[in-house]
Structure formats: structure tokens, C-alpha cells
Write a protein that holds these residues in place. Structure first.
Motif, PDB file in Angstrom:
ATOM      1  N   GLN A  99      -8.189  -2.168  11.474  1.00  0.00           N
ATOM      2  CA  GLN A  99      -8.293  -1.149  10.433  1.00  0.00           C
ATOM      3  C   GLN A  99      -7.098  -0.217  10.570  1.00  0.00           C
ATOM      4  O   GLN A  99      -6.905   0.387  11.627  1.00  0.00           O
ATOM      5  N   MET A 100      -6.322  -0.115   9.517  1.00  0.00           N
ATOM      6  CA  MET A 100      -5.097   0.675   9.553  1.00  0.00           C
ATOM      7  C   MET A 100      -5.240   1.823   8.551  1.00  0.00           C
ATOM      8  O   MET A 100      -5.352   1.586   7.354  1.00  0.00           O
ATOM      9  N   ASN A 101      -5.247   3.035   9.061  1.00  0.00           N
ATOM     10  CA  ASN A 101      -5.391   4.233   8.238  1.00  0.00           C
ATOM     11  C   ASN A 101      -4.118   5.071   8.309  1.00  0.00           C
ATOM     12  O   ASN A 101      -3.289   4.900   9.197  1.00  0.00           O
ATOM     13  N   SER A 102      -3.997   5.986   7.368  1.00  0.00           N
ATOM     14  CA  SER A 102      -2.847   6.896   7.332  1.00  0.00           C
ATOM     15  C   SER A 102      -1.540   6.127   7.509  1.00  0.00           C
ATOM     16  O   SER A 102      -0.688   6.494   8.325  1.00  0.00           O
ATOM     17  N   LEU A 103      -1.398   5.082   6.742  1.00  0.00           N
ATOM     18  CA  LEU A 103      -0.231   4.216   6.893  1.00  0.00           C
ATOM     19  C   LEU A 103       1.052   4.949   6.539  1.00  0.00           C
ATOM     20  O   LEU A 103       1.084   5.802   5.638  1.00  0.00           O
ATOM     21  N   LYS A 104       2.117   4.575   7.253  1.00  0.00           N
ATOM     22  CA  LYS A 104       3.433   5.163   7.068  1.00  0.00           C
ATOM     23  C   LYS A 104       4.427   4.071   6.708  1.00  0.00           C
ATOM     24  O   LYS A 104       4.206   2.891   7.052  1.00  0.00           O
ATOM     25  N   PRO A 105       5.518   4.421   6.060  1.00  0.00           N
ATOM     26  CA  PRO A 105       6.529   3.398   5.746  1.00  0.00           C
ATOM     27  C   PRO A 105       6.999   2.637   6.991  1.00  0.00           C
ATOM     28  O   PRO A 105       7.306   1.436   6.901  1.00  0.00           O
ATOM     29  N   VAL A 113       0.865  -1.181   0.000  1.00  0.00           N
ATOM     30  CA  VAL A 113       0.000   0.000   0.000  1.00  0.00           C
ATOM     31  C   VAL A 113       0.902   1.231   0.000  1.00  0.00           C
ATOM     32  O   VAL A 113       2.033   1.185   0.499  1.00  0.00           O
ATOM     33  N   GLN A 114       0.411   2.306  -0.555  1.00  0.00           N
ATOM     34  CA  GLN A 114       1.197   3.534  -0.563  1.00  0.00           C
ATOM     35  C   GLN A 114       1.020   4.286   0.745  1.00  0.00           C
ATOM     36  O   GLN A 114      -0.009   4.149   1.427  1.00  0.00           O
ATOM     37  N   SER A 125      -4.806   2.925   3.316  1.00  0.00           N
ATOM     38  CA  SER A 125      -5.449   2.136   4.363  1.00  0.00           C
ATOM     39  C   SER A 125      -5.460   0.661   3.991  1.00  0.00           C
ATOM     40  O   SER A 125      -5.456   0.302   2.811  1.00  0.00           O
ATOM     41  N   LEU A 126      -5.476  -0.163   5.016  1.00  0.00           N
ATOM     42  CA  LEU A 126      -5.646  -1.605   4.879  1.00  0.00           C
ATOM     43  C   LEU A 126      -6.471  -2.085   6.054  1.00  0.00           C
ATOM     44  O   LEU A 126      -6.420  -1.492   7.136  1.00  0.00           O
ATOM     45  N   ARG A 127      -7.184  -3.163   5.841  1.00  0.00           N
ATOM     46  CA  ARG A 127      -7.881  -3.809   6.958  1.00  0.00           C
ATOM     47  C   ARG A 127      -7.418  -5.257   7.039  1.00  0.00           C
ATOM     48  O   ARG A 127      -7.603  -6.031   6.095  1.00  0.00           O
ATOM     49  N   LEU A 128      -6.837  -5.589   8.171  1.00  0.00           N
ATOM     50  CA  LEU A 128      -6.431  -6.961   8.435  1.00  0.00           C
ATOM     51  C   LEU A 128      -7.575  -7.694   9.108  1.00  0.00           C
ATOM     52  O   LEU A 128      -8.309  -7.124   9.917  1.00  0.00           O
ATOM     53  N   SER A 129      -7.697  -8.968   8.770  1.00  0.00           N
ATOM     54  CA  SER A 129      -8.705  -9.825   9.376  1.00  0.00           C
ATOM     55  C   SER A 129      -8.037 -11.039   9.980  1.00  0.00           C
ATOM     56  O   SER A 129      -7.013 -11.510   9.475  1.00  0.00           O
ATOM     57  N   GLN A 142      -0.226 -17.068  11.703  1.00  0.00           N
ATOM     58  CA  GLN A 142       0.976 -17.259  10.898  1.00  0.00           C
ATOM     59  C   GLN A 142       1.559 -15.946  10.400  1.00  0.00           C
ATOM     60  O   GLN A 142       2.688 -15.901   9.928  1.00  0.00           O
ATOM     61  N   GLY A 143       0.774 -14.872  10.510  1.00  0.00           N
ATOM     62  CA  GLY A 143       1.257 -13.560  10.116  1.00  0.00           C
ATOM     63  C   GLY A 143       0.842 -13.172   8.709  1.00  0.00           C
ATOM     64  O   GLY A 143       0.625 -14.025   7.839  1.00  0.00           O
ATOM     65  N   THR A 144       0.733 -11.867   8.499  1.00  0.00           N
ATOM     66  CA  THR A 144       0.450 -11.322   7.180  1.00  0.00           C
ATOM     67  C   THR A 144       1.321 -10.082   6.993  1.00  0.00           C
ATOM     68  O   THR A 144       1.410  -9.248   7.897  1.00  0.00           O
ATOM     69  N   GLN A 145       1.973  -9.985   5.850  1.00  0.00           N
ATOM     70  CA  GLN A 145       2.928  -8.913   5.614  1.00  0.00           C
ATOM     71  C   GLN A 145       2.231  -7.644   5.139  1.00  0.00           C
ATOM     72  O   GLN A 145       1.392  -7.683   4.232  1.00  0.00           O
ATOM     73  N   VAL A 146       2.599  -6.537   5.740  1.00  0.00           N
ATOM     74  CA  VAL A 146       2.142  -5.214   5.303  1.00  0.00           C
ATOM     75  C   VAL A 146       3.361  -4.428   4.852  1.00  0.00           C
ATOM     76  O   VAL A 146       4.341  -4.322   5.598  1.00  0.00           O
TER      77      VAL A 146
END
Length: 125
Positions: A82-88, A12-13, A17-21, A117-121
Motif C-alpha cells: 500500500q503506497m500512500n502520499s506518493l511523490k514524483p 497517479v498524481q 495512493s496505489l496498492r500493488l499486489s 516481472q515488475g509493474t510501473q508506477v
């Protein structure tokens, strides 16, 4: 035995935003606390957000306050982040956890946690 399966990560740039489940199944008696951790390469896992199942209260690490929001759908046995305003600097592997008490996690006692098991962001600038 409880089983946790995360999904929803990806690239994501910055500012996006991303939403993990996290789908929770199996023996769920000791799931009074649910939450998310993340891990940077070569570093220990660190807590990001916790949800107290009995009260609905939540805890957020200072680095994500106001940007990340934890919630659950009990009917679907699913935990969300819910992840908003994501940063590097949010780039990490994200793990879903369940445990008996959030207080243990806040005291850095992770011995009774079940992990997914984890999910990469990956956040690009």
C-alpha cells in the motif's frame, strides 16, 4: 519453481495512493521473506519493504517509512504494498520478491531471490 505476478501499478498524481499486489504460486518452500524492490532507469534495484513471514515483522527503507505498508493475505497467496502520499520520486518499476531470509536482503545478498516481472508506477507532480 516459484512464480510471482505483480499488478496494480499505473499513473497517479502526487499525494495519491496505489496498492500493488503480487500473487505467489508454485514452489513456495523458500519464501520466509517477501518484499518489494524498485528500480529507477539506469540504476540498480533497491529494496523498499520486506516482510518476515515467520514473525510478521517488517522493514521499510527510510524513503518510504510512514507512507508505504507491506502486508500479505496467506489464504490468497498474495503480497501487497500500500503506497500512500506518493511523490514524483517514487516513480519507478516495482518488483515483488521472495527469498529464504530477509537478513540476506538487508546485507545486499540477493542471490536466492525470485523476482516478478515488475509493474510501473508513475507519479506526476
Amino acid at each position: 519453481q516459484v512464480r510471482l505476478v505483480e499488478f496494480g501499478g499505473g499513473p497517479v498524481q502526487s499525494g495519491g495512493s496505489l496498492r500493488l499486489s503480487c500473487v505467489v504460486s508454485g514452489y513456495t518452500a523458500n519464501t520466509a521473506c517477501m518484499g518489494w524492490f524498485r528500480q529507477y532507469p539506469g540504476k540498480d534495484r533497491e529494496r523498499v519493504a520486506l516482510l518476515y513471514n515467520d514473525t510478521g515483522s517488517s522493514y521499510y527503507d527510510d524513503s518510504v517509512k510512514g507512507r508505504f505498508f507491506i502486508s500479505q493475505d496467506s489464504a490468497q497467496n498474495t503480497l501487497y504494498l500500500q503506497m500512500n502520499s506518493l511523490k514524483p520520486e517514487d516513480t519507478a518499476m516495482y518488483y515483488c520478491v521472495v527469498g529464504s531470509r530477509c537478513e540476506l536482503i538487508l546485507q545486499y545478498a540477493y542471490f536466492d531471490l525470485a523476482w516478478g516481472q515488475g509493474t510501473q508506477v508513475t507519479v506526476s507532480s
